[in-house]
Design a protein around this motif. Structure first.
Motif, PDB file in Angstrom:
ATOM      1  N   ASN A   1      35.715  44.455  44.059  1.00 32.36           N
ATOM      2  CA  ASN A   1      34.885  43.254  44.004  1.00 32.36           C
ATOM      3  C   ASN A   1      33.653  43.440  43.133  1.00 32.36           C
ATOM      4  OD1 ASN A   1      35.794  40.863  45.670  1.00 32.36           O
ATOM      5  ND2 ASN A   1      36.119  42.507  47.154  1.00 32.36           N
TER       6      ASN A   1
ATOM      7  N   HIS B   1      39.279  42.740  41.882  1.00 30.62           N
ATOM      8  CA  HIS B   1      39.897  42.352  43.155  1.00 30.62           C
ATOM      9  C   HIS B   1      40.509  40.952  43.063  1.00 30.62           C
ATOM     10  CE1 HIS B   1      40.194  42.857  47.621  1.00 30.62           C
ATOM     11  NE2 HIS B   1      40.381  41.552  47.518  1.00 30.62           N
ATOM     12  N   THR B   2      39.742  40.010  42.542  1.00 29.80           N
ATOM     13  CA  THR B   2      40.235  38.639  42.431  1.00 29.80           C
ATOM     14  C   THR B   2      41.476  38.565  41.546  1.00 29.80           C
ATOM     15  OG1 THR B   2      37.991  37.793  42.700  1.00 29.80           O
ATOM     16  CG2 THR B   2      39.612  36.300  41.751  1.00 29.80           C
TER      17      THR B   2
END
Length: 281
Positions: free
Chosen positions: A160, A176-177
């Motif tokens: 993140n 992360h996304t």
């Protein structure tokens, strides 16, 4: 068109991310259900028929796909299920020897909760509400464990804090996304798409070996995938300094990672089927 793409990128980048987003969890849940024994599927259906006992009308469970996504939906109920927030991941440092003790202190990590909820699901003396919840948590957490950045990181909150771009999508996107959503959706939908296509890519003869092992074994496997693929794809040395710029997961990189994503989800579904059979058969 350029202004439209920029606006869309900013909108998507600002959207809250849920683990594997919906499609990843739906796919792991469906594969697990497909591969489970007929008797197991019948018991799952009977439990789902009692899902109203959870009293979460904004997060209904009508199918195994709903159940597998329910714990992320329940995050929107804030304090009611806030105790489970740390159960969706385990930040195991990819640059140190593999060890679950610290990340799983007091059972507050995804692998410990897989084991716990499998036991709760199997316990027929419990109220049906508890077993429905255990079914949802189990299906969801097996999916979470097979998203590499929920199994390993480099002290950056599962990627993140690792700024990165996904093609033209930039802004507040991060590693992360990208893995949790954009890459997962692309991997699952890439033709031939969907859960049935993903599991068809795994030869039947290989599935028992994939299903074997312990939750700790599966944790180690996905921890290694975090180092090799999530970080290793963008860094020559996954344990080196985080890039000061924002590396981009471009189209060529995405195509190389699609088989990795598909394999993670298929393996999660195969292992979920085993756990469901053990708990319910």
């Amino acid at each position: 068109m350029k202004r439209l793409l920029v606006s869309l990128a900013l909108l998507l980048a600002a959207s809250p991310a849920a683990a594997w987003w919906e499609y990843g969890h739906h796919s792991v849940g469906r594969i697990g259900y497909m591969l489970a024994k007929p008797g197991t599927r019948a018991k799952i259906d009977r439990l789902i028929a009692h899902s109203r006992t959870l009293e979460t009308p904004t997060c209904p469970i009508r199918t195994i796909e709903d159940a597998a996504y329910w714990p992320d939906c329940a995050k929107g109920l804030k304090e009611r299920f806030s105790y489970s927030s740390s159960w969706h991941y385990q930040n195991v440092d990819i640059c140190k020897p593999f060890d679950l003790k610290a990340p799983c202190a007091d059972g507050n990590c995804v692998s410990a909760q897989i084991t716990r909820n499998a036991k709760l699901l199997a316990d027929e003396s419990l109220p049906v509400r508890e077993r429905v919840m255990a079914l949802a948590f189990l299906a969801h957490f097996v999916g979470d464990l097979h998203m590499p950045l929920h199994a390993g990181d480099k002290a950056d909150l599962g990627g993140n804090r690792f700024g990165a771009n996904y093609g033209v999508i930039a802004g507040r996107t991060n590693l992360h996304t990208i893995w949790d959503g954009y890459l997962a959706d692309r991997g699952i939908s890439n033709p031939p798409g969907g859960p049935a296509a993903l599991i068809a890519e795994v030869p039947t003869a290989e599935r028992p070996a994939i299903a074997a092992g312990t939750v700790e074994d599966w944790s180690r496997e996905n921890w290694e995938a975090a180092r090799e693929f999530a970080y290793g794809t963008l860094m020559a040395d996954p344990c080196g300094p985080t890039p000061t710029g924002r590396p981009t997961v471009d189209e060529a990189t995405t195509r190389r990672l699609i088989p990795v994503v598909r394999a993670r989800i298929a393996r999660g579904g195969i292992r979920l089927a085993r756990l469901l059979d053990e708990a319910l058969s």
